[in-house]
Enzyme design. Structure first.
Site, PDB file in Angstrom:
ATOM      1  N   ASN A   9       0.872  -1.178   0.000  1.00  0.00           N
ATOM      2  CA  ASN A   9       0.000   0.000   0.000  1.00  0.00           C
ATOM      3  C   ASN A   9       0.905   1.222   0.000  1.00  0.00           C
ATOM      4  OD1 ASN A   9      -1.873   1.987   0.388  1.00  0.00           O
ATOM      5  ND2 ASN A   9      -2.271   1.499   2.547  1.00  0.00           N
ATOM      6  N   LYS A  11       0.121   4.233  -0.224  1.00  0.00           N
ATOM      7  CA  LYS A  11      -0.509   5.424   0.352  1.00  0.00           C
ATOM      8  C   LYS A  11      -0.262   6.620  -0.594  1.00  0.00           C
ATOM      9  CE  LYS A  11       0.406   3.460   4.841  1.00  0.00           C
ATOM     10  NZ  LYS A  11       0.037   3.520   6.235  1.00  0.00           N
ATOM     11  N   HIS A  95      -9.800   0.959   4.822  1.00  0.00           N
ATOM     12  CA  HIS A  95      -8.491   1.141   5.477  1.00  0.00           C
ATOM     13  C   HIS A  95      -8.657   2.107   6.658  1.00  0.00           C
ATOM     14  CE1 HIS A  95      -4.332   2.342   6.138  1.00  0.00           C
ATOM     15  NE2 HIS A  95      -3.980   1.237   5.510  1.00  0.00           N
ATOM     16  N   GLU A  97      -6.911   4.474   7.715  1.00  0.00           N
ATOM     17  CA  GLU A  97      -6.668   5.894   7.421  1.00  0.00           C
ATOM     18  C   GLU A  97      -7.891   6.524   6.754  1.00  0.00           C
ATOM     19  OE1 GLU A  97      -2.891   5.449   5.424  1.00  0.00           O
ATOM     20  OE2 GLU A  97      -2.013   4.854   7.330  1.00  0.00           O
ATOM     21  N   GLU A 172      -5.748  -5.251  10.433  1.00  0.00           N
ATOM     22  CA  GLU A 172      -4.782  -4.179  10.643  1.00  0.00           C
ATOM     23  C   GLU A 172      -5.103  -3.458  11.942  1.00  0.00           C
ATOM     24  OE1 GLU A 172      -2.672  -2.839   6.940  1.00  0.00           O
ATOM     25  OE2 GLU A 172      -4.472  -1.634   7.032  1.00  0.00           O
ATOM     26  N   GLY A 178       1.723   1.986  10.577  1.00  0.00           N
ATOM     27  CA  GLY A 178       2.614   3.144  10.442  1.00  0.00           C
ATOM     28  C   GLY A 178       3.295   3.553  11.737  1.00  0.00           C
TER      29      GLY A 178
HETATM   30  C1  PEP Z   1      -0.925  -0.015   5.712  1.00  0.00           C
HETATM   31  O1  PEP Z   1      -0.753   0.993   5.059  1.00  0.00           O
HETATM   32  O2  PEP Z   1      -1.944  -0.694   5.538  1.00  0.00           O
HETATM   33  C2  PEP Z   1       0.087  -0.410   6.698  1.00  0.00           C
HETATM   34  C3  PEP Z   1      -0.053  -1.539   7.331  1.00  0.00           C
HETATM   35  O3  PEP Z   1       1.139   0.454   6.888  1.00  0.00           O
HETATM   36  P1  PEP Z   1       2.534   0.111   7.632  1.00  0.00           P
HETATM   37  O4  PEP Z   1       3.035  -1.188   7.040  1.00  0.00           O
HETATM   38  O5  PEP Z   1       3.418   1.265   7.319  1.00  0.00           O
HETATM   39  O6  PEP Z   1       2.233  -0.049   9.088  1.00  0.00           O
END
Ligand code: PEP
Length: 255
Positions: A9, A11, A95, A97, A172, A178
């Protein structure tokens, strides 16, 4: 035996030049890995570039979100058929975010899931609890509510389509996305098993096929132990997917 799935991802990162360097490295680095599925979810504006570089490789590409409407006055939004027009096979939905920063809800995730399925996109539904919910012991309650909001709206035909398209869940934990603080393999396994059992209550056969990937600070250093857990079918990788060497190593560990 479920094939592992590793999804990068990106982003809101990248530009034409850095994307080209990264994608060319991935194409070369992953070309001999045939035993898992690899996907990059790039910013919409770079889907055309992803398609032109990734066509005829073993790397698929997808969107990071999609709108539930077919067309219309929805400034800034992208419809499911626009993603398929650019060759996307996958789309991330719900997600954290999007939920936290853009106020998207279980309801929008459900509508978008439905629209993505209709367009033939493979949805990857992200679920996970915040730190406060985690500390309050509410992980399973939250994950169940996020799953049910989508699964409960699917009729038999849509469920069958979701399975046929190999839909996936991404667990997640918001406190791990992040932050550099990953869930332990045991924590991930416990929630993944919970998700699989919940799917089995609706459809035991589907539960054995659905891939449940883990996301939240996955790195080359922790991927091996996470992927070794029986219900962890791969990873959703944010930060580490922007570094070719790191992402290739994560993909190798899934292969
Ligand atoms: C994500 O963007 O879904 C994610 C898990 O980010 P990171 O790996 O940076 O924690």
């Amino acid at each position: 035996m479920r094939r592992k799935l590793v999804v990068g991802n990106w982003k809101m990162h990248g530009n034409l030049n850095s994307n080209q360097i990264l994608l060319e490295s991935l194409i070369d680095g992953l070309k001999d890995y045939k035993n898992a599925d690899y996907v990059v979810c790039v910013p919409n504006i770079y889907l055309f570039q992803a398609r032109s570089l990734l066509e005829n490789t073993n790397i698929s590409w997808g969107g990071q979100n999609v709108n539930q409407h077919e067309q219309g006055a929805f400034t800034g939004a992208v419809a499911p058929h626009m993603l398929t027009d650019l060759g996307c096979s996958y789309v991330l939905l719900g997600h954290s975010e999007r939920r936290v920063l853009f106020h998207e809800t279980n309801l929008t995730a459900a509508a978008r899931f439905d629209a993505a399925l209709k367009a033939g996109l493979t949805p990857i539904l992200c679920v996970g609890e915040t730190l406060a919910e985690h500390e309050a012991g509410l992980t399973e309650v939250i994950v169940a509510s996020q799953m049910d909001a989508v699964m409960a709206t699917l009729d038999e035909q849509e469920s069958a389509k979701a399975m046929q398209l190999n839909m996936a869940f991404a667990y997640e934990p918001v406190w791990a996305v992040g932050t550099g603080r990953s869930a332990t393999p045991e924590q991930a396994q416990s929630v993944h098993a919970f998700i699989r059992n919940r799917i089995a209550r609706r459809d035991a056969e589907a539960a054995t096929h659905v891939r449940i990937i883990y996301g939240g600070s996955v790195k080359a250093q922790n991927a091996k132990e996470l992927f070794a857990k029986p219900d962890v079918d791969g990873g959703l990788v944010g930060g580490a997917s922007l570094n070719a060497e790191e992402f290739i190593e994560i993909c190798r560990l899934a292969n």
